[in-house]
Motif scaffolding. Structure first.
Motif, PDB file in Angstrom:
ATOM      1  N   VAL A 233      10.192 -23.701  52.538  1.00 29.60           N
ATOM      2  CA  VAL A 233       8.979 -24.224  51.918  1.00 29.60           C
ATOM      3  C   VAL A 233       9.293 -25.551  51.243  1.00 29.60           C
ATOM      4  N   GLU A 234       8.646 -26.615  51.678  1.00 32.61           N
ATOM      5  CA  GLU A 234       8.925 -27.950  51.141  1.00 32.61           C
ATOM      6  C   GLU A 234       8.697 -27.972  49.634  1.00 32.61           C
ATOM      7  N   THR A 235       9.767 -28.263  48.901  1.00 36.54           N
ATOM      8  CA  THR A 235       9.725 -28.260  47.437  1.00 36.54           C
ATOM      9  C   THR A 235      10.490 -29.479  46.924  1.00 36.54           C
ATOM     10  N   PRO A 236       9.808 -30.600  46.692  1.00 37.75           N
ATOM     11  CA  PRO A 236      10.494 -31.813  46.236  1.00 37.75           C
ATOM     12  C   PRO A 236      11.167 -31.631  44.887  1.00 37.75           C
ATOM     13  N   MET A 237      12.163 -32.460  44.628  1.00 42.05           N
ATOM     14  CA  MET A 237      12.843 -32.417  43.340  1.00 42.05           C
ATOM     15  C   MET A 237      11.858 -32.653  42.201  1.00 42.05           C
ATOM     16  N   TYR A 238      11.017 -33.664  42.367  1.00 43.97           N
ATOM     17  CA  TYR A 238      10.047 -34.032  41.332  1.00 43.97           C
ATOM     18  C   TYR A 238       8.688 -34.248  41.983  1.00 43.97           C
ATOM     19  N   ALA A 239       7.638 -33.975  41.231  1.00 44.35           N
ATOM     20  CA  ALA A 239       6.295 -34.239  41.741  1.00 44.35           C
ATOM     21  C   ALA A 239       6.079 -35.732  41.927  1.00 44.35           C
ATOM     22  N   SER A 240       6.758 -36.539  41.088  1.00 42.46           N
ATOM     23  CA  SER A 240       6.627 -37.996  41.153  1.00 42.46           C
ATOM     24  C   SER A 240       7.717 -38.623  40.294  1.00 42.46           C
ATOM     25  N   PRO A 241       8.020 -39.917  40.506  1.00 45.33           N
ATOM     26  CA  PRO A 241       8.974 -40.588  39.621  1.00 45.33           C
ATOM     27  C   PRO A 241       8.527 -40.545  38.165  1.00 45.33           C
ATOM     28  N   ARG A 242       7.222 -40.582  37.953  1.00 43.07           N
ATOM     29  CA  ARG A 242       6.690 -40.524  36.583  1.00 43.07           C
ATOM     30  C   ARG A 242       7.035 -39.187  35.931  1.00 43.07           C
ATOM     31  N   GLN A 243       6.947 -38.114  36.702  1.00 42.81           N
ATOM     32  CA  GLN A 243       7.276 -36.810  36.141  1.00 42.81           C
ATOM     33  C   GLN A 243       8.731 -36.770  35.696  1.00 42.81           C
ATOM     34  N   ARG A 244       9.610 -37.334  36.509  1.00 42.99           N
ATOM     35  CA  ARG A 244      11.038 -37.363  36.153  1.00 42.99           C
ATOM     36  C   ARG A 244      11.234 -38.074  34.827  1.00 42.99           C
ATOM     37  N   ALA A 245      10.625 -39.250  34.676  1.00 41.78           N
ATOM     38  CA  ALA A 245      10.774 -40.021  33.447  1.00 41.78           C
ATOM     39  C   ALA A 245      10.162 -39.293  32.253  1.00 41.78           C
ATOM     40  N   ASP A 246       9.003 -38.678  32.465  1.00 42.15           N
ATOM     41  CA  ASP A 246       8.322 -37.959  31.379  1.00 42.15           C
ATOM     42  C   ASP A 246       9.136 -36.755  30.919  1.00 42.15           C
TER      43      ASP A 246
ATOM     44  N   ILE B 231      12.374 -36.408  30.990  1.00 45.08           N
ATOM     45  CA  ILE B 231      13.521 -36.873  30.204  1.00 45.08           C
ATOM     46  C   ILE B 231      13.074 -37.299  28.808  1.00 45.08           C
ATOM     47  N   ALA B 232      11.971 -38.054  28.742  1.00 45.23           N
ATOM     48  CA  ALA B 232      11.474 -38.530  27.446  1.00 45.23           C
ATOM     49  C   ALA B 232      11.091 -37.356  26.547  1.00 45.23           C
ATOM     50  N   ALA B 233      10.419 -36.374  27.123  1.00 46.02           N
ATOM     51  CA  ALA B 233      10.024 -35.205  26.337  1.00 46.02           C
ATOM     52  C   ALA B 233      11.243 -34.378  25.946  1.00 46.02           C
ATOM     53  N   GLY B 234      12.171 -34.235  26.868  1.00 49.54           N
ATOM     54  CA  GLY B 234      13.365 -33.457  26.588  1.00 49.54           C
ATOM     55  C   GLY B 234      14.202 -34.052  25.476  1.00 49.54           C
ATOM     56  N   ALA B 235      14.230 -35.379  25.402  1.00 52.55           N
ATOM     57  CA  ALA B 235      15.030 -36.051  24.373  1.00 52.55           C
ATOM     58  C   ALA B 235      14.514 -35.775  22.973  1.00 52.55           C
ATOM     59  N   LEU B 236      13.284 -35.294  22.867  1.00 53.64           N
ATOM     60  CA  LEU B 236      12.703 -34.979  21.562  1.00 53.64           C
ATOM     61  C   LEU B 236      13.001 -33.554  21.114  1.00 53.64           C
ATOM     62  N   ARG B 237      13.604 -32.768  21.986  1.00 49.04           N
ATOM     63  CA  ARG B 237      13.925 -31.394  21.628  1.00 49.04           C
ATOM     64  C   ARG B 237      15.011 -31.353  20.554  1.00 49.04           C
ATOM     65  N   ALA B 238      15.046 -30.257  19.832  1.00 53.34           N
ATOM     66  CA  ALA B 238      16.107 -30.059  18.843  1.00 53.34           C
ATOM     67  C   ALA B 238      17.447 -29.915  19.556  1.00 53.34           C
ATOM     68  N   PRO B 239      18.538 -30.332  18.916  1.00 53.14           N
ATOM     69  CA  PRO B 239      19.849 -30.235  19.560  1.00 53.14           C
ATOM     70  C   PRO B 239      20.169 -28.836  20.099  1.00 53.14           C
TER      71      PRO B 239
END
Length: 200
Positions: free
Chosen positions: A61-74, A76-84
């Protein structure tokens, strides 16, 4: 060999993550514009994305790594705000889940074709190499004292060959293998050569 590289590189990366203090996550990483929190989020999200390719190989079943380059960037940006503590857990749990998924592939599924985020069609075996690059190089980027000289020689040899080909370089500066790899990857190096932009 790629499986060994992935396992050893993952151990090195996660050990470095575990030795970061909570305050260390906000410090700059070795990549311009990224904190260590960005880097840990990126590597954790990469494991999740590669699991999509494993699912593709396992099911067809075709399952891309990311829905879009924007999703990848988003992500990472959201993840960087997580607590350590959340970032540490994510890094460990995503790596363990990826290893588990890979362990479920049978011999025929390892040869199934998947498509990378860059649009390259590759066999599922390439997932091991893709992950190996991420964990070894970004272990250096965490800037905790790990250098390219600490990475396996056979890994560095393959990395040099790949990056030189991808960059279209017929000749590379002479020097110690670790410095050549760092130069090609766009990281600090000891060669007499103009720096290249970051690769990976």
């Amino acid at each position: 060999m790629s499986l060994t590289w992935m396992r050893d590189g993952t151990s090195l990366f996660l050990d470095a993550v575990d030795h970061l203090g909570d305050d260390d996550y906000a410090a700059p990483s070795g990549l311009p514009g990224w904190t260590r929190a960005h880097l840990v989020a990126h590597v954790a999200a990469n494991a999740d994305a590669l699991r999509n390719l494993v699912h593709w190989a396992a099911t067809g079943v075709e399952t891309p790594m990311y829905a879009s380059p924007r999703q990848r960037a988003d992500d990472i940006a959201a993840g960087a705000l997580r607590a350590p503590a959340d970032l540490r857990f994510w890094a460990h749990s995503s790596a363990a889940a990826l290893a588990g998924d890979l362990g479920g592939l049978d011999e025929s599924r390892w040869q199934a074709s998947v498509v990378t985020a860059q649009g390259r069609t590759v066999p599922a075996t390439e997932i091991l190499w893709m992950r190996s690059r991420e964990v070894w190089i970004h272990a250096v980027d965490l800037d905790t004292g790990i250098t390219f000289a600490d990475l396996p020689t056979d890994f560095l040899t393959r990395l040099v060959d790949e990056i030189a080909a991808r960059r279209g370089l017929d000749d590379v500066p002479a020097g110690p293998l670790a410095d050549v790899a760092a130069y090609l990857a766009g990281r600090p190096h000891g060669l007499d050569a103009e720096p290249l932009g970051p690769w990976l």
